[in-house]
Design a protein around this motif. Structure first.
Motif, PDB file in Angstrom:
ATOM      1  N   ASN B  68       0.863  -1.171   0.000  1.00  0.00           N
ATOM      2  CA  ASN B  68       0.000   0.000   0.000  1.00  0.00           C
ATOM      3  C   ASN B  68       0.909   1.233   0.000  1.00  0.00           C
ATOM      4  N   THR B  69       0.806   2.038  -1.053  1.00  0.00           N
ATOM      5  CA  THR B  69       1.696   3.204  -1.126  1.00  0.00           C
ATOM      6  C   THR B  69       1.074   4.287  -2.007  1.00  0.00           C
ATOM      7  N   ALA B  70       1.824   5.353  -2.231  1.00  0.00           N
ATOM      8  CA  ALA B  70       1.377   6.412  -3.146  1.00  0.00           C
ATOM      9  C   ALA B  70       2.294   6.423  -4.351  1.00  0.00           C
ATOM     10  N   ILE B  71       1.703   6.661  -5.523  1.00  0.00           N
ATOM     11  CA  ILE B  71       2.502   6.764  -6.749  1.00  0.00           C
ATOM     12  C   ILE B  71       2.133   8.052  -7.491  1.00  0.00           C
ATOM     13  N   ALA B  72       2.980   8.438  -8.414  1.00  0.00           N
ATOM     14  CA  ALA B  72       2.655   9.538  -9.325  1.00  0.00           C
ATOM     15  C   ALA B  72       3.338   9.265 -10.648  1.00  0.00           C
ATOM     16  N   VAL B  73       2.629   9.587 -11.734  1.00  0.00           N
ATOM     17  CA  VAL B  73       3.181   9.408 -13.081  1.00  0.00           C
ATOM     18  C   VAL B  73       3.205  10.777 -13.769  1.00  0.00           C
ATOM     19  N   THR B  74       4.355  11.118 -14.331  1.00  0.00           N
ATOM     20  CA  THR B  74       4.516  12.371 -15.076  1.00  0.00           C
ATOM     21  C   THR B  74       5.169  12.036 -16.419  1.00  0.00           C
ATOM     22  N   GLY B  75       5.297  13.042 -17.263  1.00  0.00           N
ATOM     23  CA  GLY B  75       5.994  12.835 -18.530  1.00  0.00           C
ATOM     24  C   GLY B  75       5.056  12.891 -19.719  1.00  0.00           C
ATOM     25  N   THR B  76       5.380  12.082 -20.741  1.00  0.00           N
ATOM     26  CA  THR B  76       4.621  12.128 -21.992  1.00  0.00           C
ATOM     27  C   THR B  76       3.121  11.943 -21.724  1.00  0.00           C
ATOM     28  N   PRO B  77       2.305  12.869 -22.252  1.00  0.00           N
ATOM     29  CA  PRO B  77       0.880  12.857 -21.904  1.00  0.00           C
ATOM     30  C   PRO B  77       0.079  11.720 -22.543  1.00  0.00           C
ATOM     31  N   LYS B  78       0.243  10.550 -21.994  1.00  0.00           N
ATOM     32  CA  LYS B  78      -0.544   9.380 -22.412  1.00  0.00           C
ATOM     33  C   LYS B  78      -0.732   8.577 -21.117  1.00  0.00           C
ATOM     34  N   ALA B  79      -1.903   8.719 -20.542  1.00  0.00           N
ATOM     35  CA  ALA B  79      -2.133   8.173 -19.200  1.00  0.00           C
ATOM     36  C   ALA B  79      -2.044   6.653 -19.182  1.00  0.00           C
ATOM     37  N   PRO B  80      -1.316   6.079 -18.218  1.00  0.00           N
ATOM     38  CA  PRO B  80      -1.323   4.623 -18.069  1.00  0.00           C
ATOM     39  C   PRO B  80      -2.618   4.164 -17.404  1.00  0.00           C
ATOM     40  N   LEU B  81      -2.805   2.854 -17.370  1.00  0.00           N
ATOM     41  CA  LEU B  81      -4.000   2.279 -16.748  1.00  0.00           C
ATOM     42  C   LEU B  81      -3.619   1.684 -15.401  1.00  0.00           C
ATOM     43  N   LEU B  82      -4.506   1.852 -14.419  1.00  0.00           N
ATOM     44  CA  LEU B  82      -4.354   1.146 -13.144  1.00  0.00           C
ATOM     45  C   LEU B  82      -5.567   0.242 -13.020  1.00  0.00           C
ATOM     46  N   ASN B  83      -5.330  -1.045 -13.010  1.00  0.00           N
ATOM     47  CA  ASN B  83      -6.412  -2.040 -13.002  1.00  0.00           C
ATOM     48  C   ASN B  83      -7.405  -1.780 -14.142  1.00  0.00           C
ATOM     49  N   SER B 104       0.783   1.891 -22.276  1.00  0.00           N
ATOM     50  CA  SER B 104       0.728   1.446 -23.675  1.00  0.00           C
ATOM     51  C   SER B 104       1.806   2.208 -24.452  1.00  0.00           C
ATOM     52  N   HIS B 105       1.569   2.445 -25.742  1.00  0.00           N
ATOM     53  CA  HIS B 105       2.565   3.157 -26.537  1.00  0.00           C
ATOM     54  C   HIS B 105       2.589   4.647 -26.182  1.00  0.00           C
ATOM     55  N   ILE B 106       3.624   5.344 -26.656  1.00  0.00           N
ATOM     56  CA  ILE B 106       3.736   6.778 -26.371  1.00  0.00           C
ATOM     57  C   ILE B 106       2.587   7.530 -27.045  1.00  0.00           C
ATOM     58  N   GLY B 107       2.333   8.732 -26.536  1.00  0.00           N
ATOM     59  CA  GLY B 107       1.283   9.558 -27.108  1.00  0.00           C
ATOM     60  C   GLY B 107       1.800  10.424 -28.255  1.00  0.00           C
ATOM     61  N   GLN B 108       1.044  11.442 -28.573  1.00  0.00           N
ATOM     62  CA  GLN B 108       1.380  12.326 -29.695  1.00  0.00           C
ATOM     63  C   GLN B 108       2.597  13.208 -29.398  1.00  0.00           C
ATOM     64  N   PHE B 109       2.880  13.407 -28.110  1.00  0.00           N
ATOM     65  CA  PHE B 109       3.975  14.297 -27.714  1.00  0.00           C
ATOM     66  C   PHE B 109       4.787  13.635 -26.601  1.00  0.00           C
ATOM     67  N   GLY B 110       6.110  13.834 -26.660  1.00  0.00           N
ATOM     68  CA  GLY B 110       6.970  13.315 -25.592  1.00  0.00           C
ATOM     69  C   GLY B 110       7.285  11.832 -25.765  1.00  0.00           C
ATOM     70  N   PHE B 111       8.247  11.364 -24.968  1.00  0.00           N
ATOM     71  CA  PHE B 111       8.785  10.011 -25.181  1.00  0.00           C
ATOM     72  C   PHE B 111       8.938   9.204 -23.895  1.00  0.00           C
ATOM     73  N   ARG B 112       8.982   9.900 -22.736  1.00  0.00           N
ATOM     74  CA  ARG B 112       9.288   9.178 -21.494  1.00  0.00           C
ATOM     75  C   ARG B 112       8.309   9.533 -20.385  1.00  0.00           C
TER      76      ARG B 112
END
Lengths: 72, 327
Positions: B68-83, B104-112
């Motif tokens: 049980n913890t906290a996470i955060a995702v930043t970077g290329t604007p393509k949201a990952p899925l949680l469950n 999934s794959h990268i979005g229209q902008f950014g790479f990481r």
């Protein structure tokens, strides 16, 4: 029904490892993309038969570009 | 712990500023390619901005949380899925044991993307850093990218989860991710008139260079320069090509190496010395943009900067990466 196996990364086509008429299973390697000085496998998401190969070595690719047509 | 289901294209443990102080031994600094996205991800979950996190390049990373913890995702604007459900980016959220995150794959902008976990990643620091150096096979998780079946230990959160969950980066502070990245740079050390023509320098600071597909964490290769760029017919005692000079140390990170006619930005895992001229150095505050430049798709343009501007930009970036930027 037809479906495309598409590029998962921008890069160049390294090679297509199936031939037209081949049967492919889900998760099978269909093609390879060259990017970041490494080779990235493109796997089929479906079971089917290769209907048409759309790319050749060194063709430029963007994410989502069709590489192989499958009859599923 | 985090159990890797799919390592994806290239997922690494990286911190910031990486492994500094070993250029003289030929060791690159490594470190997060985009230190701004890493910094914000860490701040969101209550970590110092330079703590190690997961750098997900190209996508397809999938992993199961074991705590049980906290996470955060930043970077290329393509949201990952949680469950199976899209999660908000640039925001901290709670995860429970058994939850699965999938990119999934990268979005229209950014790479990481950067995936930070409250407390950080529990890998043993090597020479003062948790960063992975791929070509040297050291640091990070066993000196390599993550693979299916790996189990990565995570540190315990240093703050109460209730305190950090739900925090967001202020919307106006989320950096824009264009297709053409403008990098501020200081000309030199090898420039006009000795090494490059005046017209060559104008070209360097006005042309929009496509990022080549061969770009990776060692070097970002850009489209070739014209022969008229060079002021010399050859490299003299340095070699036959005008880009050749006698071996010298490279200003890592951010030097623009001219290798033959190919301009090569030396970054995270790049070489520390060699026999090619360097025409400019990208300012430290803009290095993050290189990490979001997508090979074979995006473009890089250089803009002249002064040392004073570089210092000011670095101070401003340091101020940006504080909890004042969160809501």
């Amino acid at each position: 029904m037809e479906t495309n196996v598409t590029a998962i990364m921008p890069g160049l086509t390294a090679r297509v490892v199936v031939n037209e008429g081949d049967k492919v299973s889900k998760g099978q390697e269909v093609a390879v993309i060259n990017c970041m000085k490494t080779e990235i496998k493109v796997l089929s998401e479906h079971e089917g038969v290769v209907k048409k190969i759309l790319v050749k070595e060194w063709d430029e690719l963007q994410v989502g570009d069709p590489m192989v047509v499958l009859d599923v | 712990m985090l159990k890797v289901i799919n390592g994806g294209i290239e997922t690494l443990v990286e911190d910031w500023p990486g492994r500094l102080g070993f250029l003289g031994k030929g060791m690159a600094p490594s470190g997060a390619f985009d230190n701004v996205a890493l910094g914000f991800a860490n701040l969101l979950v209550g970590n110092p901005p330079g703590e190690a996190a997961f750098e997900v390049t190209g996508g397809f990373f999938e992993a199961e949380f074991g705590l049980n913890t906290a996470i955060a995702v930043t970077g290329t604007p393509k949201a990952p899925l949680l469950n199976g459900k899209e999660i908000p980016m640039w925001e901290s959220l709670e995860v429970k044991p058994g939850d699965v995150i999938k990119f999934s794959h990268i979005g229209q902008f950014g790479f990481r993307w950067y995936l930070a976990v409250a407390g950080g990643v529990d890998v043993t620091p090597y020479l003062g850093s948790k960063s992975t150096c791929i070509f040297g096979s050291y640091g990070g998780y066993e000196g390599r990218k993550l693979a299916d079946g790996d189990v990565v230990r995570l540190l315990k959160p240093s703050r109460s989860l209730r305190e950090v969950i739900g925090r967001r980066v202020r919307k106006e502070l989320i950096p824009p991710y264009p297709r053409e990245w403008t990098l501020r740079a200081i000309p030199g050390p090898n420039t006009s008139p000795d090494y490059v023509t005046a017209a060559g320098m104008d070209y360097l600071f006005s042309h929009s260079f496509k990022i080549q597909h061969t770009s990776n964490r060692s070097a970002y290769r850009l489209e070739a320069l014209p022969d008229s760029f060079f002021a010399r017919p050859d490299g003299g005692v340095g070699g036959s090509h005008p880009s050749n000079i006698i071996d010298h140390a490279y200003a890592m990170r951010g030097a623009l190496n001219i290798c033959g006619n190919t301009p090569v930005l030396l970054i995270a895992d790049g070489p520390t010395l060699g026999g090619y001229m360097c025409a400019l150095s990208v300012i430290n505050a803009d290095l993050w943009k290189v990490g979001q430049g997508t090979p074979n798709r995006d473009f890089i343009k250089f803009q002249v900067a002064t040392q004073a501007e570089a210092t000011r930009a670095r101070v401003d970036q340091k101020k940006l990466l504080t909890e004042n930027s969160l809501t």
